[in-house]
Design a protein around this motif. Structure first.
Motif, PDB file in Angstrom:
ATOM      1  N   PRO A   1     -12.926 -17.152 -37.564  1.00 13.06           N
ATOM      2  CA  PRO A   1     -13.786 -17.554 -36.265  1.00 13.06           C
ATOM      3  C   PRO A   1     -14.802 -18.644 -36.604  1.00 13.06           C
ATOM      4  O   PRO A   1     -15.697 -18.845 -35.743  1.00 13.06           O
ATOM      5  CB  PRO A   1     -14.501 -16.043 -36.474  1.00 13.06           C
TER       6      PRO A   1
ATOM      7  N   GLN B   1      -5.344 -18.690 -35.788  1.00  8.66           N
ATOM      8  CA  GLN B   1      -6.065 -17.712 -34.863  1.00  8.66           C
ATOM      9  C   GLN B   1      -7.469 -17.709 -35.237  1.00  8.66           C
ATOM     10  O   GLN B   1      -8.030 -18.185 -36.367  1.00  8.66           O
ATOM     11  CB  GLN B   1      -5.375 -16.627 -35.157  1.00  8.66           C
ATOM     12  N   THR B   2      -8.497 -17.438 -34.253  1.00  5.35           N
ATOM     13  CA  THR B   2      -9.672 -17.555 -34.288  1.00  5.35           C
ATOM     14  C   THR B   2     -10.428 -16.433 -34.237  1.00  5.35           C
ATOM     15  O   THR B   2     -11.779 -16.285 -34.618  1.00  5.35           O
ATOM     16  CB  THR B   2     -10.545 -18.361 -33.219  1.00  5.35           C
ATOM     17  N   SER B   3      -9.754 -14.887 -34.127  1.00  6.99           N
ATOM     18  CA  SER B   3     -10.547 -13.792 -34.170  1.00  6.99           C
ATOM     19  C   SER B   3      -9.408 -12.628 -34.664  1.00  6.99           C
ATOM     20  O   SER B   3      -8.335 -12.852 -34.651  1.00  6.99           O
ATOM     21  CB  SER B   3     -10.940 -13.460 -32.797  1.00  6.99           C
ATOM     22  N   TYR B   4     -10.301 -11.511 -35.494  1.00  5.08           N
ATOM     23  CA  TYR B   4      -9.556 -10.521 -35.848  1.00  5.08           C
ATOM     24  C   TYR B   4      -8.608  -9.802 -34.869  1.00  5.08           C
ATOM     25  O   TYR B   4      -7.604  -8.885 -35.053  1.00  5.08           O
ATOM     26  CB  TYR B   4     -10.046  -9.411 -36.836  1.00  5.08           C
ATOM     27  N   ASP B   5      -8.992  -9.967 -33.212  1.00  5.38           N
ATOM     28  CA  ASP B   5      -8.336  -9.446 -32.430  1.00  5.38           C
ATOM     29  C   ASP B   5      -6.890  -9.881 -32.305  1.00  5.38           C
ATOM     30  O   ASP B   5      -5.904  -9.273 -31.486  1.00  5.38           O
ATOM     31  CB  ASP B   5      -9.011  -9.790 -30.885  1.00  5.38           C
TER      32      ASP B   5
END
Length: 235
Positions: A92, A117-121
């Motif tokens: 992130p 990817q930028t988020s744990y989502d």
């Protein structure tokens, strides 16, 4: 610049651009992967320097380096761009200088084949797992009694417990907040309750009694073989 005592010079960094003004050479721009070092009161110190850790310039003409974006990192100085965090990880933060900034998704989850990817989502639990109902990013293996024929966990649709083929997994499941997992606490008629305490969380299920067996109280008793003097129907 490489100078030779005349007005003929050769740039040290190929494709850097220079102009002349006021009796000096002045660095105008640098090529991809570099930043311009130039102070108006120090013409002798001008140069194109590679972007440092956590920095890049991906344009053909560069003046300044910019921070690596979230989902990427750069762990060494140089002219290469920032590297993407691999599949099944996320980052992130901007300006990341280490591969360790790419945080791994929890066991049982993945990013669906996507990198950067930028988020744990972006981490989603695999088919045979379900997301912890405790509100934290954690995947738990699907208990036997909640696993659909296609390998997807029915606890992903906890309220309906319905599989993609329309079948509904039997039993009453509740959230155990102490461990952030679902527990099976009740079964319908004709089923034996196999609990986490007795069989383990992965083997929880409402075990259906056969037609040659009977069960009096599903949540307390086990399936029993029908005696010769009775006709049993699995309930």
């Amino acid at each position: 610049l490489n100078c030779f005592g005349t007005d003929q010079v050769v740039p040290t960094v190929q494709n850097s651009t220079w102009t002349t003004a006021g009796g000096f050479f002045w660095l105008e721009s640098c090529p991809q992967g570099y930043r311009r070092i130039r102070e108006d009161d120090a013409p002798q110190d001008q140069e194109c320097a590679p972007c440092g850790e956590g920095l890049e310039c991906v344009h053909e003409v560069c003046i300044e380096c910019t921070e690596c974006r979230a989902g990427t990192y750069k762990d060494v100085p140089g002219t290469i761009g920032c590297r993407s965090c691999p599949q099944n990880s996320f980052n992130p933060n901007n300006n990341s200088k280490s591969f360790s900034d790419c945080q791994q998704c929890p066991v049982g989850s993945d990013t669906g084949g996507l990198d950067r990817q930028t988020s744990y989502d972006a981490c989603q639990c695999g088919d045979g797992f379900y997301v912890s109902p405790a509100g934290v990013l954690s995947c738990h293996k699907c208990p036997r009694g909640a696993l659909c024929e296609d390998g997807v966990c029915a606890l992903k649709s906890w309220e309906s417990m319905q599989c993609s083929d329309g079948e509904v997994r039997t039993g009453t499941w509740v959230v155990d907040v102490s461990i952030g997992q679902y527990r099976l606490v009740g079964c319908p008629t004709g089923h034996e309750l196999r609990t986490a305490e007795e069989f383990g969380t992965d083997r929880q299920e409402c075990f259906k009694c056969s037609e040659t067996q009977y069960i009096l109280t599903p949540n307390d008793d086990t399936c029993q073989e029908c005696p010769p003097g009775l006709n049993c129907f699995g309930t």
